[in-house]
Scaffold this motif. Structure first.
Motif, PDB file in Angstrom:
ATOM      1  N   LEU A  15       0.805  -1.229   0.000  1.00 20.11           N
ATOM      2  CA  LEU A  15       0.000   0.000   0.000  1.00 20.11           C
ATOM      3  C   LEU A  15       0.837   1.277   0.000  1.00 20.11           C
ATOM      4  CD1 LEU A  15      -2.662  -1.107   2.623  1.00 20.11           C
ATOM      5  CD2 LEU A  15      -2.989  -0.906   0.152  1.00 20.11           C
ATOM      6  N   GLU A  17       2.578   3.110  -2.103  1.00 20.17           N
ATOM      7  CA  GLU A  17       2.337   4.154  -3.109  1.00 20.17           C
ATOM      8  C   GLU A  17       0.974   4.814  -2.923  1.00 20.17           C
ATOM      9  OE1 GLU A  17       4.603   5.529  -5.222  1.00 20.17           O
ATOM     10  OE2 GLU A  17       5.967   4.231  -4.087  1.00 20.17           O
ATOM     11  N   ASP A  18      -0.049   4.013  -2.623  1.00 18.91           N
ATOM     12  CA  ASP A  18      -1.384   4.580  -2.383  1.00 18.91           C
ATOM     13  C   ASP A  18      -1.384   5.498  -1.162  1.00 18.91           C
ATOM     14  OD1 ASP A  18      -2.831   3.371  -4.527  1.00 18.91           O
ATOM     15  OD2 ASP A  18      -2.962   1.509  -3.380  1.00 18.91           O
ATOM     16  N   ARG A  21       0.413   8.730  -1.864  1.00 20.50           N
ATOM     17  CA  ARG A  21      -0.422   9.622  -2.675  1.00 20.50           C
ATOM     18  C   ARG A  21      -1.500  10.280  -1.816  1.00 20.50           C
ATOM     19  NH1 ARG A  21      -5.243   9.481  -3.916  1.00 20.50           N
ATOM     20  NH2 ARG A  21      -5.512   7.267  -3.457  1.00 20.50           N
ATOM     21  N   ILE A  22      -2.158   9.486  -0.957  1.00 14.31           N
ATOM     22  CA  ILE A  22      -3.202  10.042  -0.088  1.00 14.31           C
ATOM     23  C   ILE A  22      -2.617  11.138   0.806  1.00 14.31           C
ATOM     24  CG2 ILE A  22      -4.717   9.518   1.880  1.00 14.31           C
ATOM     25  CD1 ILE A  22      -5.191   6.747   0.521  1.00 14.31           C
ATOM     26  N   LYS A  64     -10.622   0.223  -2.280  1.00 17.27           N
ATOM     27  CA  LYS A  64      -9.565   1.192  -2.604  1.00 17.27           C
ATOM     28  C   LYS A  64      -9.167   1.969  -1.343  1.00 17.27           C
ATOM     29  CE  LYS A  64      -8.796   5.321  -5.348  1.00 17.27           C
ATOM     30  NZ  LYS A  64      -9.427   6.371  -6.155  1.00 17.27           N
ATOM     31  N   PRO A  65      -7.865   2.094  -1.050  1.00 16.37           N
ATOM     32  CA  PRO A  65      -7.442   2.871   0.127  1.00 16.37           C
ATOM     33  C   PRO A  65      -7.948   4.315   0.043  1.00 16.37           C
ATOM     34  CG  PRO A  65      -5.593   1.668  -0.791  1.00 16.37           C
ATOM     35  CD  PRO A  65      -6.719   1.547  -1.778  1.00 16.37           C
ATOM     36  N   ASP A  91      -8.173  10.860   2.219  1.00 18.16           N
ATOM     37  CA  ASP A  91      -8.076  11.309   0.837  1.00 18.16           C
ATOM     38  C   ASP A  91      -9.076  12.452   0.639  1.00 18.16           C
ATOM     39  OD1 ASP A  91      -8.581  11.546  -2.009  1.00 18.16           O
ATOM     40  OD2 ASP A  91      -7.708   9.556  -2.260  1.00 18.16           O
TER      41      ASP A  91
END
Length: 186
Positions: A15, A17-18, A21-22, A64-65, A91
Motif C-alpha cells: 500500500l 504508493e497509495d 499519494r493520499i 480502494k485505500p 483522501d
C-alpha cells in the motif's frame, strides 16, 4: 460511499504508493506541518509502521485505500506512557463523509482493548477545524509546544457506541488548512 472496511496493516509495501499519494494529496496546500518530498513521505510512512505496534489502520472504500490512522502505543510524555495518534489522513475525495470519525473510532477501540486509559495527539495551533473535530470527540487541550497543541482524551469514560451516537457529521479538518486533512502533525 459504498462498502467501507477498516483493516490493520503490518506490511507497508503493498500500500506504500497509495498511502503516499493520499498523504501528499491531503497535504497539498500545507507547507508548514507536512512533508512535501515524496521520498521523505515514504520514509515517514516506514517510520510510522515501525512504531505503530499493530496500530496502523487503513480505510478502504470499495476496496480502494481512502485514508489511514496511525497510533504509537509506547509514547512517553513527561514520564508517562500515553499512546499518541501520529496521523489521521483522509483522501480529499472522501473528506467530509465521516471516514475520519470511523478511523478514529477504530483507533480508540484498539487502544481500549489494549488496556490504555488515555490517548493524545498534537494539532497545529491555527487549525481550528481539526481542533474542533477532536473536541467533538472528547479531546481536550492539555499542553502547548511552539505551534502545536497537545490534546488528550480519557478512554475509560466512553464506549464505542457512545462515540458513534455523538454528532455524526464531520467537516473537512486539518492541522494545516481547512481543505487538506486531519493530522496529529508528528
Amino acid at each position: 460511499m459504498n462498502k467501507i472496511e477498516i483493516k490493520p496493516i503490518k506490511d507497508l509495501k503493498p500500500l506504500a504508493e497509495d498511502l503516499k499519494r493520499i498523504y501528499l494529496d491531503a497535504y497539498q496546500e500545507d507547507y508548514i506541518y507536512a512533508y512535501r518530498d515524496p521520498g521523505r513521505v515514504k520514509r515517514y510512512l516506514k517510520w510510522l509502521i515501525k512504531h505503530a505496534d499493530g496500530g496502523f489502520f487503513v480505510a478502504f472504500v470499495d476496496g480502494k485505500p481512502a485514508g489511514f490512522i496511525v497510533i504509537q502505543p509506547d509514547c512517553r510524555f513527561h514520564g508517562e506512557v500515553v499512546p499518541e495518534i501520529h496521523e489521521l489522513v483522509v483522501d480529499p475525495a472522501y473528506q467530509g463523509r465521516g471516514l475520519g470519525k470511523l478511523l478514529m473510532q477504530k483507533a480508540l477501540v484498539f487502544l481500549k482493548e489494549k488496556g490504555f486509559k488515555k490517548v493524545a495527539l498534537w494539532v497545529g495551533e491555527k487549525n481550528e477545524d481539526a481542533r474542533c473535530f477532536y473536541e467533538k470527540l472528547g479531546f481536550k487541550v492539555t499542553d502547548r509546544q511552539g505551534a502545536w497543541l497537545r490534546m488528550e482524551k480519557e478512554l475509560e469514560a466512553e464506549t464505542y457506541d457512545q462515540m458513534s451516537s455523538k454528532e455524526s457529521s464531520t467537516r473537512k479538518a486539518s492541522t494545516t488548512s481547512t481543505s487538506s486533512m486531519i493530522s496529529s502533525g508528528v
